[in-house]
Design a protein around this motif. Structure first.
Motif, PDB file in Angstrom:
ATOM      1  N   PHE A  41       0.824  -1.205   0.000  1.00 53.49           N
ATOM      2  CA  PHE A  41       0.000   0.000   0.000  1.00 53.49           C
ATOM      3  C   PHE A  41       0.860   1.257   0.000  1.00 53.49           C
ATOM      4  O   PHE A  41       1.941   1.286   0.552  1.00 53.49           O
ATOM      5  CB  PHE A  41      -0.918   0.030   1.227  1.00 53.49           C
ATOM      6  N   SER A  42       0.307   2.298  -0.577  1.00 52.21           N
ATOM      7  CA  SER A  42       0.981   3.591  -0.597  1.00 52.21           C
ATOM      8  C   SER A  42       0.978   4.193   0.810  1.00 52.21           C
ATOM      9  O   SER A  42       0.024   4.021   1.567  1.00 52.21           O
ATOM     10  CB  SER A  42       0.246   4.529  -1.555  1.00 52.21           C
ATOM     11  N   GLY A  43       2.024   4.922   1.130  1.00 45.12           N
ATOM     12  CA  GLY A  43       2.100   5.569   2.431  1.00 45.12           C
ATOM     13  C   GLY A  43       1.401   6.908   2.461  1.00 45.12           C
ATOM     14  O   GLY A  43       1.388   7.581   3.480  1.00 45.12           O
ATOM     15  N   SER A  44       0.808   7.330   1.349  1.00 42.08           N
ATOM     16  CA  SER A  44       0.194   8.647   1.290  1.00 42.08           C
ATOM     17  C   SER A  44      -1.269   8.520   0.873  1.00 42.08           C
ATOM     18  O   SER A  44      -1.620   7.737   0.010  1.00 42.08           O
ATOM     19  CB  SER A  44       0.923   9.502   0.256  1.00 42.08           C
ATOM     20  N   ALA A  45      -2.098   9.323   1.501  1.00 41.81           N
ATOM     21  CA  ALA A  45      -3.500   9.367   1.133  1.00 41.81           C
ATOM     22  C   ALA A  45      -3.756  10.485   0.118  1.00 41.81           C
ATOM     23  O   ALA A  45      -4.876  10.713  -0.274  1.00 41.81           O
ATOM     24  CB  ALA A  45      -4.354   9.583   2.373  1.00 41.81           C
ATOM     25  N   GLY A  46      -2.726  11.178  -0.264  1.00 42.01           N
ATOM     26  CA  GLY A  46      -2.884  12.252  -1.225  1.00 42.01           C
ATOM     27  C   GLY A  46      -2.051  13.454  -0.803  1.00 42.01           C
ATOM     28  O   GLY A  46      -1.303  13.397   0.177  1.00 42.01           O
ATOM     29  N   PRO A  47      -2.175  14.531  -1.528  1.00 38.61           N
ATOM     30  CA  PRO A  47      -1.384  15.716  -1.207  1.00 38.61           C
ATOM     31  C   PRO A  47      -1.784  16.321   0.140  1.00 38.61           C
ATOM     32  O   PRO A  47      -2.955  16.281   0.514  1.00 38.61           O
ATOM     33  CB  PRO A  47      -1.684  16.679  -2.350  1.00 38.61           C
ATOM     34  N   ALA A  48      -0.816  16.835   0.833  1.00 30.07           N
ATOM     35  CA  ALA A  48      -1.091  17.491   2.119  1.00 30.07           C
ATOM     36  C   ALA A  48      -1.692  18.862   1.859  1.00 30.07           C
ATOM     37  O   ALA A  48      -1.314  19.565   0.927  1.00 30.07           O
ATOM     38  CB  ALA A  48       0.198  17.622   2.917  1.00 30.07           C
ATOM     39  N   THR A  49      -2.637  19.242   2.700  1.00 30.07           N
ATOM     40  CA  THR A  49      -3.226  20.576   2.594  1.00 30.07           C
ATOM     41  C   THR A  49      -2.982  21.305   3.903  1.00 30.07           C
ATOM     42  O   THR A  49      -2.929  20.703   4.966  1.00 30.07           O
ATOM     43  CB  THR A  49      -4.730  20.500   2.325  1.00 30.07           C
TER      44      THR A  49
END
Length: 52
Positions: A41-49
């Motif tokens: 699995f990717s360690g990121s859920a998407g770009p940080a905001t």
């Protein structure tokens, strides 16, 4: 697990393992999931905001 990698170059999921004779409980299930599937699995859920 038999030391095999959970990540497959051809995108095929690992072969099924036989069910154990007795259950491992929720903690055992989560540990087995983490061992078998989490490395793919990717360690990121998407770009940080930024919070405003």
């Amino acid at each position: 697990m038999s030391g095999r990698s959970s990540i497959r170059a051809n995108g095929k999921a690992p072969d099924d393992d036989p069910l154990p004779a007795e259950g491992a409980g929720a903690d055992g299930a989560l540990a087995r999931f983490a061992e078998r599937w989490a490395p793919g699995f990717s360690g990121s859920a998407g770009p940080a905001t930024s919070a405003s």
